[in-house]
Structures are given as C-alpha cells and as structure tokens.
Design a protein around this motif. Sequence first.
Motif, PDB file in Angstrom:
ATOM      1  N   SER A 157      -9.034   4.513   5.718  1.00  0.00           N
ATOM      2  CA  SER A 157      -8.481   3.662   6.396  1.00  0.00           C
ATOM      3  C   SER A 157      -7.458   3.069   5.382  1.00  0.00           C
ATOM      4  CB  SER A 157      -9.537   2.557   6.641  1.00  0.00           C
ATOM      5  OG  SER A 157      -8.931   1.321   7.134  1.00  0.00           O
ATOM      6  N   SER A 158      -6.399   2.954   5.662  1.00  0.00           N
ATOM      7  CA  SER A 158      -5.424   2.328   4.734  1.00  0.00           C
ATOM      8  C   SER A 158      -5.369   0.904   4.489  1.00  0.00           C
ATOM      9  CB  SER A 158      -3.749   2.598   5.209  1.00  0.00           C
ATOM     10  OG  SER A 158      -3.545   2.248   6.496  1.00  0.00           O
ATOM     11  N   TRP A 159      -5.882   0.362   5.558  1.00  0.00           N
ATOM     12  CA  TRP A 159      -6.203  -1.270   5.697  1.00  0.00           C
ATOM     13  C   TRP A 159      -7.505  -1.488   4.664  1.00  0.00           C
ATOM     14  CZ3 TRP A 159     -10.645  -4.147   6.768  1.00  0.00           C
ATOM     15  CH2 TRP A 159     -10.400  -5.585   7.142  1.00  0.00           C
ATOM     16  N   GLU A 160      -8.544  -0.769   4.736  1.00  0.00           N
ATOM     17  CA  GLU A 160      -9.528  -1.188   3.645  1.00  0.00           C
ATOM     18  C   GLU A 160      -9.206  -0.996   2.200  1.00  0.00           C
ATOM     19  OE1 GLU A 160     -13.414  -0.006   6.561  1.00  0.00           O
ATOM     20  OE2 GLU A 160     -12.493   1.664   5.379  1.00  0.00           O
TER      21      GLU A 160
ATOM     22  N   ASP B 210      -2.466   4.374  11.662  1.00  0.00           N
ATOM     23  CA  ASP B 210      -2.432   4.162  10.172  1.00  0.00           C
ATOM     24  C   ASP B 210      -3.760   4.583   9.280  1.00  0.00           C
ATOM     25  OD1 ASP B 210      -1.243   3.383   7.882  1.00  0.00           O
ATOM     26  OD2 ASP B 210      -1.558   1.330   8.111  1.00  0.00           O
TER      27      ASP B 210
ATOM     28  N   GLU C 202      -5.880  -1.254   1.161  1.00  0.00           N
ATOM     29  CA  GLU C 202      -5.141  -2.405   1.024  1.00  0.00           C
ATOM     30  C   GLU C 202      -5.792  -3.825   0.587  1.00  0.00           C
ATOM     31  OE1 GLU C 202      -1.505  -0.597   3.636  1.00  0.00           O
ATOM     32  OE2 GLU C 202      -2.695  -2.140   4.513  1.00  0.00           O
ATOM     33  N   GLN C 203      -7.119  -3.842   1.490  1.00  0.00           N
ATOM     34  CA  GLN C 203      -7.705  -5.041   1.175  1.00  0.00           C
ATOM     35  C   GLN C 203      -8.271  -5.189  -0.203  1.00  0.00           C
ATOM     36  OE1 GLN C 203      -7.401  -7.483   3.616  1.00  0.00           O
ATOM     37  NE2 GLN C 203      -6.283  -5.893   4.149  1.00  0.00           N
TER      38      GLN C 203
ATOM     39  N   THR D 215      -7.640   1.652  11.539  1.00  0.00           N
ATOM     40  CA  THR D 215      -6.303   1.575  11.437  1.00  0.00           C
ATOM     41  C   THR D 215      -5.790   0.147  10.782  1.00  0.00           C
ATOM     42  OG1 THR D 215      -5.949   1.082  13.914  1.00  0.00           O
ATOM     43  CG2 THR D 215      -5.895   3.523  13.190  1.00  0.00           C
ATOM     44  N   THR D 216      -5.665  -0.670  11.617  1.00  0.00           N
ATOM     45  CA  THR D 216      -5.037  -2.218  11.116  1.00  0.00           C
ATOM     46  C   THR D 216      -6.270  -2.778  11.011  1.00  0.00           C
ATOM     47  OG1 THR D 216      -4.868  -2.662  13.629  1.00  0.00           O
ATOM     48  CG2 THR D 216      -2.962  -1.711  12.681  1.00  0.00           C
ATOM     49  N   GLY D 217      -7.444  -2.248  10.731  1.00  0.00           N
ATOM     50  CA  GLY D 217      -8.712  -3.249  10.593  1.00  0.00           C
ATOM     51  C   GLY D 217      -9.611  -2.027   9.957  1.00  0.00           C
TER      52      GLY D 217
END
Length: 549
Positions: free
Chosen positions: A444-447, A434, A449-450, A201-203
């Motif tokens: 994963s949106s976080w991945e 998220d 985004e990275q 989620t955040t990670g």
Amino acid sequence: MEVRVQAGDSSAAGQRPGASIWRQATERFPPADRILSTILTRQAARYGDRTLFVSGETRWSYAETAGIAAASAGRLMRAGIRAGDRVALMCSNRPEFLEVYLGCAWMGAVSVPINTALRGIQLSHILRNSGPRLLVIETPFVPALETLESDVAPPDLIWTIGEGAAPASVPIAPLPPLGEGLPSAQVRPGDTVAILYTSGTTGPSKGVCCPQAQLFWWGVYSARALGIVEGDVLFTTLPLFHTNALNAFYQAVLNGCTYVLEPKFSASGFWTAARQHKATVGYLLGAMAVMLLGQKPSEDDTTHCLRVALGGGVPGQFHGPFLARFGVPLLDGYGSTETNFVFAGSIPSDRPGTMGRLAEGMEACIVDPDDAVLPDGVAGELLLRAREPFAFATGYFGMPEKTVEAWKNLWFHSGDRVVRDADGHFRFIDRMKDSIRRRGENVSSWEVEQVLLRHPAIDACAVYPLPSELGEDEVAAAVRLKPGHALDPVDVVRHCEGQMAYFAVPRFVRLITEMPLTENGKIKKVALREAGRTADTWDREAAGYKLRR
C-alpha cells in the motif's frame, strides 16, 4: 448501468484434464455442504489413511486431518473462543498454522492470518480493525508486538508457537496441546472463514471477508485450471497467510491429492525439494520463475515429476525458456483475494504472459469511469462477478463504505486496467489503483507514505512503482524536504526499517524540490512513474545497502 456479460469459453475449458473436477465437486458437495468441516469429514471417509498433508517431518492422513480439526476446535472452545470470534495468526509455514485454521473453520470462528513481515502501522491497523480475541504467534515474531502504535494493544489471550523466549512485557502462554475433539458446528457456506488483508489504495489495508464457500470454489476453479487429478502431489513454498497457498490445501482435499508445504521459497533448493516429494504440480508467482531461471544450469534440471506449475504474473518472455529448460509449462491466470481463479490460460500457454480466458462460471466486463461497457480492444477497468453463491468475498471487514465502493452496481471493481481481445483473451495493462506488487506481496503506497511523513524533515512524499529486473514492481519514493532540513536517501530507508514490512521499504529514493501536481493540486504520480529511474534516483541495492529484517 448497461451490462454485457462476457462468458468463458466453455469448449476450451472442457478440454482441460481437470474439467471433470467441476462436476465431481458439485455432485459430492451440494451448496449447503461447501464448508470445510463437511469437506474434511466426507473426504476422510473416502480416503482414510491416504496422506493429505506433509510439512517437514509431519504427515497427516485424511482421517487424521479431520480429527485434528475437531481437536483444534475443542482447544479453542475451552479457551473461550466462540463462533464469529476472530483468531489472529502470525506464523510461518508450519503445521500449527493449519491446525489453528482448521479448528476455527470447524467451529465457526474466523481466522485472521497476518503477514509475518508486518510491523508498526501495518500490524497496528490489522489488530485494530479485526479485534481478535486470541493471537497465535510464532515466538520469533513476538518482538513485532513492541512496534504497535500506542493506541493498539494485543489481545489479552496470546499463544506462542515454537521455542524461544518472549518479552516479559507480553502476557503469553504456549500453544496448548490438542485434546478432545468437538462435533462440527452449524456453519453455513456464506459464513466468514477467514479475513485476509490486502493492500489498500488511498487508505490502510482492507480485511477481505472470505466465506467458507469461496475457499471451496478456489479449490475447484484452481484445480480445474491446473488440470489436477486424484493422486497428484501439490507442492507449494508460498506463505499460508496468502490466498494461494491456503487454497492449494482445498485443491488437495477436494481431489484426493497430497499437499506438501515447504517453509519458504528457495531458488537454489526448489528442485531438490520437488524431487524429494515427487511433486507433480507446483506454484510459482512472478519473480520466482525468473529466479529459478537465474540459477546455474544443471543436468538435473529435468529430473523431476513436475507436470505443470502455476505461473501467474510471470512475464511472457520467460515462459518459453522455462519450458525448454525444465520441461514444465507455466499456467497463466488471474485472481484476487476478493474474487477467485477468474481467468486461466491453456497449458502450455498459447499467449504467454496474458491473463488467459474467462473461466466458466464467471462474468466479466471492461468499463469506462462511468461503468459503461467498452468494446473489445479498448482498455478499461475490469469488473467481475460469479454465478455461484459465495464464490467471491462478501466485503471488507469493518469498512462498509469500502465494500459499497468496490461492489458498486453489483460488480466487483478490480481496480485493474485490462483489455479484452476479439478472440476472448484478456490482457492486463496496469493498475488503476495506487498499489504496488513486489515479490508476490501487495504494498500500500498510502501506508508507506504515512510512515515517511512522520519523519521531521519530510514535507511531502509520493510512493509509486518502478519496474524491477525480475518483471515485477519495486517500491520508489519521491521525497520533498522541509525548508532548512537536509537528508540523505539512505536516511529515508533507515527511517522506514522496523516501522513497516521489509518488502515495503523503498528501494528507490528520489529527493526533489517540487512535486508534480494535477490541476486540483494533488501529487501527479503518473508523472513520477513515467520519469522512471532518473539521474537523481538513489538505488539502495546498487549502493549495497542491506535491509534489516
């Protein structure tokens, strides 16, 4: 924490054709015996030459499968693998995948199935987090190892499956042949049999530690919900590196059924294969049923043996047309990698598109942000726990803080916003976490985004879901550029290709000058979701752009 247990409707569950599955399974396999080696050995003695597994030209009887598991364990042991070691598997639906998985389970090693589409940051994280002693990889996927981040190296021991040449930079050897088998190891029901990675989620993605008994209970709960009976032919096209196809094998072996594994889902070929195998139970998720309905009608649409199909995530409006056209009811349900088959509907569904009712043996409550229980009709976060030992996952591998967070107050926090109706039906509203669900895959949106933030022209970004025509999510990215930089939406997509799984590459790209922010200065993704497909949202499918895979 105030707790109100919401138990399943046992009277409704008792009317299912598969209700006796619970009694038979628990009687045949008391708690200490809920491990795969014991299950295979006992069912081999019971069913002998009956066919258990079919994949292409490969057919294993119950007796042969137990022998293959023992021989696969011997192969691993001779290579230096010991109980507790991780064995990573990057392989499509083929018998060798199951061979390795069974061998690990037999000797107490831990399988780490990896989505074959993963590349770059996602694949690097899994290898870094799990630390496998051995990687078993199908030859076409070996080039993915070239995308690993600089601080990640594959394990020293790599075995390849299938034909084809691998890069000379990767030290590999072909999968050794099976040899002499080993006696089953002293494995306990709570020992981890597999680490399955689920969207973060955040990670980054989290490795779910699945104990031996959890897969046993997946087989019991799923078979009970589907009304599986001895002699059924279970037909799946879903990938073995996910929970669904893996637990369908347990459904088969626990109930004297045949498990048919197809290489992959094909909307045009699904019914032909189902007829060929005389399949009686099928497994469909989300968009798959919609894709089948999108095929040209045929007079053969009902000339099959399929009695029921899992239909988790299939929008309610498609259940009726699917039943009318193909004669197959879709089973509503809900479960996650961390939990089990927690909710199930009736067959056919009395309320299509919902989660159904809570399964007997499970507990659930709907809570507010402080974990206080909410009344019926009010949406909140779904919390779950099981009454049976080790029916759920035991935590996240190498992430103790994430484990504590998810199992806060001794309940598993699903991250899903759900409402319980007064009559006991549960309805999914949306995701509180998220993450994005696309074509059966968690993103994963976080991945994502990275990866986007590594582009030299991108200053800020937000990845979020937008609705698909097929009833699931599509990946959208809002991007803010650095001053003085220019970028076309197609350049954003090209930057992502090869650095992540193809299904995680954004379909929609929106270039914006200002991000919507919360009072705390964080990007307000809910505003982007609510805006939907705006006039400045670029759609790669509408533009005719074809992703490289």
